[in-house]
Structure formats: structure tokens, C-alpha cells
Design a protein around this motif. Structure first.
Motif, PDB file in Angstrom:
ATOM      1  N   ARG A 199       0.825  -1.219   0.000  1.00 41.76           N
ATOM      2  CA  ARG A 199       0.000   0.000   0.000  1.00 41.76           C
ATOM      3  C   ARG A 199       0.858   1.269   0.000  1.00 41.76           C
ATOM      4  NH1 ARG A 199      -2.839  -0.254   5.306  1.00 41.76           N
ATOM      5  NH2 ARG A 199      -4.035   1.505   4.523  1.00 41.76           N
ATOM      6  N   CYS A 200       2.052   1.181   0.562  1.00 46.05           N
ATOM      7  CA  CYS A 200       2.897   2.374   0.751  1.00 46.05           C
ATOM      8  C   CYS A 200       3.462   2.861  -0.587  1.00 46.05           C
ATOM      9  CB  CYS A 200       4.037   2.028   1.715  1.00 46.05           C
ATOM     10  SG  CYS A 200       5.236   3.358   1.921  1.00 46.05           S
ATOM     11  N   LEU A 201       3.366   4.149  -0.817  1.00 43.51           N
ATOM     12  CA  LEU A 201       3.867   4.752  -2.059  1.00 43.51           C
ATOM     13  C   LEU A 201       5.312   5.217  -1.930  1.00 43.51           C
ATOM     14  CD1 LEU A 201       0.727   7.041  -2.580  1.00 43.51           C
ATOM     15  CD2 LEU A 201       1.095   4.763  -3.525  1.00 43.51           C
ATOM     16  N   THR A 202       5.918   5.007  -0.785  1.00 46.76           N
ATOM     17  CA  THR A 202       7.261   5.540  -0.438  1.00 46.76           C
ATOM     18  C   THR A 202       7.387   7.026  -0.802  1.00 46.76           C
ATOM     19  OG1 THR A 202       8.344   4.796  -2.482  1.00 46.76           O
ATOM     20  CG2 THR A 202       8.409   3.287  -0.619  1.00 46.76           C
ATOM     21  N   CYS A 203       6.311   7.756  -0.542  1.00 54.26           N
ATOM     22  CA  CYS A 203       6.270   9.180  -0.910  1.00 54.26           C
ATOM     23  C   CYS A 203       7.011  10.065   0.091  1.00 54.26           C
ATOM     24  CB  CYS A 203       4.820   9.644  -0.999  1.00 54.26           C
ATOM     25  SG  CYS A 203       3.979   9.648   0.604  1.00 54.26           S
ATOM     26  N   ALA A 204       7.250   9.551   1.315  1.00 56.43           N
ATOM     27  CA  ALA A 204       7.972  10.273   2.376  1.00 56.43           C
ATOM     28  C   ALA A 204       7.124  11.323   3.102  1.00 56.43           C
ATOM     29  CB  ALA A 204       9.256  10.918   1.864  1.00 56.43           C
ATOM     30  N   ASN A 205       5.847  11.420   2.781  1.00 60.00           N
ATOM     31  CA  ASN A 205       4.996  12.382   3.502  1.00 60.00           C
ATOM     32  C   ASN A 205       5.083  12.193   5.014  1.00 60.00           C
ATOM     33  OD1 ASN A 205       3.888  13.752   1.386  1.00 60.00           O
ATOM     34  ND2 ASN A 205       1.767  13.297   1.907  1.00 60.00           N
ATOM     35  N   CYS A 206       5.064  10.929   5.456  1.00 61.35           N
ATOM     36  CA  CYS A 206       5.046  10.673   6.899  1.00 61.35           C
ATOM     37  C   CYS A 206       6.275  11.269   7.578  1.00 61.35           C
ATOM     38  CB  CYS A 206       4.917   9.176   7.181  1.00 61.35           C
ATOM     39  SG  CYS A 206       6.025   8.151   6.209  1.00 61.35           S
ATOM     40  N   THR A 207       7.427  11.185   6.915  1.00 62.30           N
ATOM     41  CA  THR A 207       8.644  11.721   7.532  1.00 62.30           C
ATOM     42  C   THR A 207       8.686  13.250   7.453  1.00 62.30           C
ATOM     43  OG1 THR A 207       9.799  11.299   5.446  1.00 62.30           O
ATOM     44  CG2 THR A 207      10.053   9.666   7.162  1.00 62.30           C
ATOM     45  N   CYS A 242      14.110   8.536   5.040  1.00 59.91           N
ATOM     46  CA  CYS A 242      14.525   7.138   4.890  1.00 59.91           C
ATOM     47  C   CYS A 242      13.632   6.395   3.890  1.00 59.91           C
ATOM     48  CB  CYS A 242      14.541   6.432   6.243  1.00 59.91           C
ATOM     49  SG  CYS A 242      13.032   6.630   7.202  1.00 59.91           S
ATOM     50  N   PHE A 243      12.596   7.045   3.369  1.00 58.35           N
ATOM     51  CA  PHE A 243      11.777   6.435   2.316  1.00 58.35           C
ATOM     52  C   PHE A 243      12.364   6.681   0.921  1.00 58.35           C
ATOM     53  CE2 PHE A 243       8.699   6.176   5.701  1.00 58.35           C
ATOM     54  CZ  PHE A 243       8.080   4.973   5.438  1.00 58.35           C
ATOM     55  N   GLU A 244      13.369   7.562   0.823  1.00 60.96           N
ATOM     56  CA  GLU A 244      13.996   7.810  -0.479  1.00 60.96           C
ATOM     57  C   GLU A 244      14.961   6.666  -0.805  1.00 60.96           C
ATOM     58  OE1 GLU A 244      14.365  12.657  -0.389  1.00 60.96           O
ATOM     59  OE2 GLU A 244      15.626  11.492   0.932  1.00 60.96           O
ATOM     60  N   ARG A 250      12.187  -0.185   3.581  1.00 60.75           N
ATOM     61  CA  ARG A 250      12.216   1.235   3.986  1.00 60.75           C
ATOM     62  C   ARG A 250      11.149   1.528   5.035  1.00 60.75           C
ATOM     63  NH1 ARG A 250      12.243   3.800  -1.717  1.00 60.75           N
ATOM     64  NH2 ARG A 250      12.626   1.737  -2.531  1.00 60.75           N
ATOM     65  N   TYR A 251       9.958   0.946   4.864  1.00 59.99           N
ATOM     66  CA  TYR A 251       8.932   1.150   5.899  1.00 59.99           C
ATOM     67  C   TYR A 251       9.411   0.528   7.218  1.00 59.99           C
ATOM     68  CZ  TYR A 251       4.566   1.835   8.252  1.00 59.99           C
ATOM     69  OH  TYR A 251       3.629   2.264   9.154  1.00 59.99           O
ATOM     70  N   ARG A 252       9.998  -0.674   7.130  1.00 56.63           N
ATOM     71  CA  ARG A 252      10.497  -1.334   8.352  1.00 56.63           C
ATOM     72  C   ARG A 252      11.558  -0.475   9.025  1.00 56.63           C
ATOM     73  NH1 ARG A 252      12.974  -6.892   7.079  1.00 56.63           N
ATOM     74  NH2 ARG A 252      14.543  -5.533   6.126  1.00 56.63           N
ATOM     75  N   TRP A 255      -1.745  12.441   7.063  1.00 57.19           N
ATOM     76  CA  TRP A 255      -1.125  12.945   5.830  1.00 57.19           C
ATOM     77  C   TRP A 255      -0.535  11.857   4.964  1.00 57.19           C
ATOM     78  CZ3 TRP A 255      -2.265  17.678   4.225  1.00 57.19           C
ATOM     79  CH2 TRP A 255      -2.883  18.512   5.174  1.00 57.19           C
ATOM     80  N   CYS A 256      -0.816  10.588   5.303  1.00 57.62           N
ATOM     81  CA  CYS A 256      -0.409   9.488   4.419  1.00 57.62           C
ATOM     82  C   CYS A 256      -1.459   9.352   3.318  1.00 57.62           C
ATOM     83  CB  CYS A 256      -0.320   8.185   5.210  1.00 57.62           C
ATOM     84  SG  CYS A 256      -0.062   6.760   4.132  1.00 57.62           S
ATOM     85  N   PRO A 257      -1.055   9.516   2.063  1.00 58.58           N
ATOM     86  CA  PRO A 257      -2.055   9.437   0.992  1.00 58.58           C
ATOM     87  C   PRO A 257      -2.689   8.059   0.883  1.00 58.58           C
ATOM     88  CG  PRO A 257       0.156   9.583   0.066  1.00 58.58           C
ATOM     89  CD  PRO A 257       0.289   9.798   1.543  1.00 58.58           C
ATOM     90  N   ALA A 258      -2.030   7.035   1.435  1.00 57.18           N
ATOM     91  CA  ALA A 258      -2.602   5.691   1.388  1.00 57.18           C
ATOM     92  C   ALA A 258      -3.374   5.364   2.672  1.00 57.18           C
ATOM     93  CB  ALA A 258      -1.489   4.667   1.175  1.00 57.18           C
ATOM     94  N   GLY A 259      -3.420   6.295   3.599  1.00 55.51           N
ATOM     95  CA  GLY A 259      -4.159   6.078   4.849  1.00 55.51           C
ATOM     96  C   GLY A 259      -3.515   5.030   5.744  1.00 55.51           C
ATOM     97  N   ILE A 260      -2.208   4.862   5.643  1.00 53.12           N
ATOM     98  CA  ILE A 260      -1.521   3.883   6.507  1.00 53.12           C
ATOM     99  C   ILE A 260      -1.413   4.457   7.918  1.00 53.12           C
ATOM    100  CG2 ILE A 260       0.665   2.691   6.895  1.00 53.12           C
ATOM    101  CD1 ILE A 260       0.939   2.586   3.790  1.00 53.12           C
ATOM    102  N   ASP A 261      -1.728   3.605   8.896  1.00 54.70           N
ATOM    103  CA  ASP A 261      -1.857   4.044  10.288  1.00 54.70           C
ATOM    104  C   ASP A 261      -0.799   3.323  11.118  1.00 54.70           C
ATOM    105  OD1 ASP A 261      -2.596   4.226  12.954  1.00 54.70           O
ATOM    106  OD2 ASP A 261      -4.740   4.095  12.553  1.00 54.70           O
TER     107      ASP A 261
END
Ligand code: SF4
Ligand code: SF4
Length: 368
Positions: A260-268, A299-301, A319-321, A349-355
Motif C-alpha cells: 500500500r505504501c507509495l514511499t512518498c515520504a509524507n510521513c517523515t 529514509c523512504f527515499e 524502507r517502511y520497516r 497525511w499518508c495518501p494511502a491512509g496507513i496508520d
């Protein structure tokens, strides 16, 4: 909350507190409405505070909404955090001219007053202080920006849907580390703020504002309302996070979340404690002028873990781990506490809604 004498300010008194800080030479930063969000900006008066605005949040969702009252702190965390001022997203480190001399770029001196800092965000400033301000090689720019910082905290009585500060021990009551703390109350007795003093500088500023002493009942009812807010948070983190993260290296949860993760880095980017940076060198077309800039990294880059011809973490799962394991686990080993303060920004602010709380619950076997 402080055991010192508590006071009460009305709405005009709050405006006066803001004015006194400005008169005293502080650059006052507070929440205001811009671009359909509540953001942090340098403000010249309390008229810019988001009176009457609240927010609705959910995984992957953040919307402003009009409140039925004129509360100025009736909103939960927005997309920005105070990190923006203490550890800016982009800053020039040095430049060279055609004389070949290196010139370091000094920050202009700043004396900030942060107005309306939530418990989670006050804790995040302390986390950044342990990461950037302590140890053998403190970040001088961060230390200079923290010097003389005045904090007006806002105890939270209305947690947002994605908040879990109570579970992380950082809120909804703010502290320690504030100069003044406010608890906003609006009821039949009017719009007012219980003020508690956390430092000598806080007492000095408050003495110039003019306020009345709080009655015992006003103090106890404000405290009860803040305590009740903790009970309304629906998200929690499992216990024993460092051990959980240590034992989860091979969990199938990482592959599932990576799908599900887009590795967009929004969370960081929205996280108030993520501190990583990289540097970038630029020259003009003549080659006679060069500059080095520092900017936030994530760290998602893919190139964040680039070493000798390749990246160490090539998959989204790794990267998520890395992000979650550092934030909730190895941060304790490195910096003596959690890297997460429970502000919920990465969820909204996660575009994929990951919690992050849901992923932690899955790792703990509390959810499928
Ligand atoms: S968890 Fe969400 S915000 Fe973070 S990198 Fe993945 S998609 Fe982006
Ligand atoms: S990891 Fe998420 S909830 Fe925790 S401090 Fe960062 S943005 Fe806030």
C-alpha cells in the motif's frame, strides 16, 4: 501541570499576552488558517489565530471545519510542526565567491515565542533536543534557534481522530518545558484561559499582562477536562514497543504494508521528530560561485541508503520497516526514549491512509 499559582485570562487578556511577547522582542509563531489548513507562521497579533476553526482528521484525511464557538485552540495537529523553525527544511551552509574564500552562512539571531504548543509537540521539541542538541557534536544552528525559546503551551481538551499522545505519555496535558501553559474554556461563564506558570520568564511576561487569580474550582475543572480528553482518544500503541520491533524483523506485515505504501515520504516530512538531512552543492553557470545547502531527507527515499554503488534498502518493505523500527525501537537505544510522540500527523497525511498504530497492532498480533 504546575503547582504554582494559576491565573485566568479572558480573550482580551490572551490578545494582550500576545502583544506583550511582541513588545518584548519575541518573534511569535502560532497557528493560523492558510490554504485550507491550520499552519504555523510568524504572526504579529492574536487576531491571526484560528478562532472558530476546528479540523476533522482520519487516515489519509484532513479537513478544516467551522466550529460553533470561537475557540482558538480547538483543533488538533496540522501538517506542520515547530520543527520547521528549529530545524528548517532547507538552509544554506556556506558559499564561495570568485576569490575562492569559503563563507559560512550564519542564521540571523532569533528569539522565538511558540504560541499554542500541544503536549505532543512540546515532547517532540525535547526529542529533537536530545537528537540535535546533545552529545559530542551538537547542531549549532539548532542550538542557537532554541536559545531563548519561549513556549506558551496549550493543554488539549479536544483530541483529533488520529491522536494517540496519551498512549505515548506526551499529552493531552503539556509539560514539562513550557513557560506558560493555557487551558481554553468556553461555557456559560465565558471564553477564558487558565494560565499556569512554568518558568521565571513565564512569570515575568504574565506579570505584564494583567490577569486574575484562578479559583480552586476553576483549576480542578480545567484539569478534569484535560484528563477526560485522554479517555476520548481511540488510538493506542501496544506495550513493549522496543522489544516488539526487535522481534519483528521477518514479519509478513512489512510486505503487506509495502503493497500500500507509495514511499512518498509524507510521513517523515510531517513528523515533528524526523530529523534526517542531506546536503546539496550547487554552482552557477560560470563556475565562480558555489553554495552548499542542507535540506530534510527521508529514509523512504531510495538514495537515502546509497553506499558504494547501490542502495541498501531497495524495497518499500525494507524502507517502511526501517522507519518504524527506528521510530519505535532503536530510537530508545540511541536517544533514550521513543521517536514517536503520538501526534497522528503521519496517519492523517499518508495518501494511502496507513496508520502506524494499526501496523504496530498487527506486529503485536492484536489485529489480523
Ligand atoms: S507510509 Fe504513507 S506517507 Fe509514509 S511513505 Fe508510505 S505512503 Fe507515503
Ligand atoms: S511517527 Fe507519526 S504519530 Fe509519531 S511523532 Fe511522527 S508523525 Fe507523529
Amino acid at each position: 501541570m504546575s503547582e504554582e499559582r494559576a491565573a485566568v485570562l479572558d480573550r482580551v487578556g490572551l490578545d494582550r499576552l500576545f502583544e506583550v511577547l511582541v513588545e518584548d522582542g519575541y518573534r511569535v509563531v502560532g497557528p493560523t488558517v492558510r490554504d485550507e489548513a491550520i499552519v504555523l507562521e510568524e504572526l504579529d497579533s492574536a487576531a491571526w489565530l484560528p478562532a472558530g476553526w476546528g479540523v476533522d482528521t482520519a487516515p489519509g484525511r484532513y479537513r478544516l471545519r467551522r466550529r460553533e464557538d470561537a475557540a482558538v485552540f480547538g483543533h488538533s495537529a496540522g501538517p506542520q510542526s515547530w520543527k520547521k523553525y528549529l530545524h528548517p527544511a532547507r538552509r544554506q551552509l556556506w558559499s564561495t565567491g570568485d576569490d575562492g574564500e569559503f563563507r559560512s552562512v550564519a542564521d540571523e539571531p532569533r528569539r522565538y515565542a511558540f504560541f499554542g504548543v500541544r503536549g505532543c509537540d512540546l515532547a517532540s521539541i525535547a526529542v529533537l533536543g536530545r537528537v540535535l542538541g546533545d552529545g559530542g557534536h551538537p547542531d549549532g544552528a539548532f542550538a542557537r534557534r532554541c536559545r531563548g525559546l519561549f513556549v506558551v503551551a496549550a493543554n488539549c481538551t479536544e483530541p483529533g481522530e488520529v491522536c494517540f499522545c496519551a498512549s505515548m505519555g506526551t499529552g493531552p496535558e503539556a509539560g514539562p518545558g513550557y513557560d506558560l501553559s493555557l487551558t481554553e474554556r468556553i461555557d456559560g461563564a465565558g471564553h477564558r484561559f487558565l494560565v499556569e506558570i512554568g518558568s521565571a520568564e513565564g512569570a515575568r511576561i504574565l506579570a505584564r499582562v494583567g490577569c486574575r487569580d484562578a479559583a480552586e474550582e476553576e483549576i480542578s475543572s480545567a484539569r478534569a477536562e484535560v484528563a477526560a480528553a485522554a479517555g476520548r482518544m481511540r488510538r493506542t500503541m501496544p506495550d513493549g514497543l522496543p522489544a516488539l520491533m526487535r522481534g519483528s524483523y521477518d514479519s509478513p506485515v512489512w510486505a503487506a504494508v509495502a503493497s500500500r505504501c507509495l514511499t512518498c515520504a509524507n510521513c517523515t516530512m510531517v513528523c515533528p521528530t524526523c530529523f534526517c538531512t542531506t546536503t546539496e552543492d550547487v554552482t552557477d553557470l560560470t563556475g565562480e560561485h558555489a553554495e552548499r545547502w542542507q535540506h530534510w531527507a527521508s529514509c523512504f527515499e531510495l538514495d537515502f541508503s546509497y553506499l558504494h554503488g547501490g542502495s541498501v534498502r531497495t524495497s518499500g518493505a525494507s524502507r517502511y520497516r526501517q522507519w518504524m523500527t527506528h521510530k519505535l525501537g532503536t530510537w530508545h537505544d540511541q536517544f533514550g526514549g521513543s521517536g514517536c510522540v503520538g501526534c497522528g500527523r503521519c496517519i492523517a497525511w499518508c495518501p494511502a491512509g496507513i496508520d502506524i498504530t494499526e501496523e504496530a497492532a498487527k506486529l503485536a498480533g492484536e489485529r489480523p
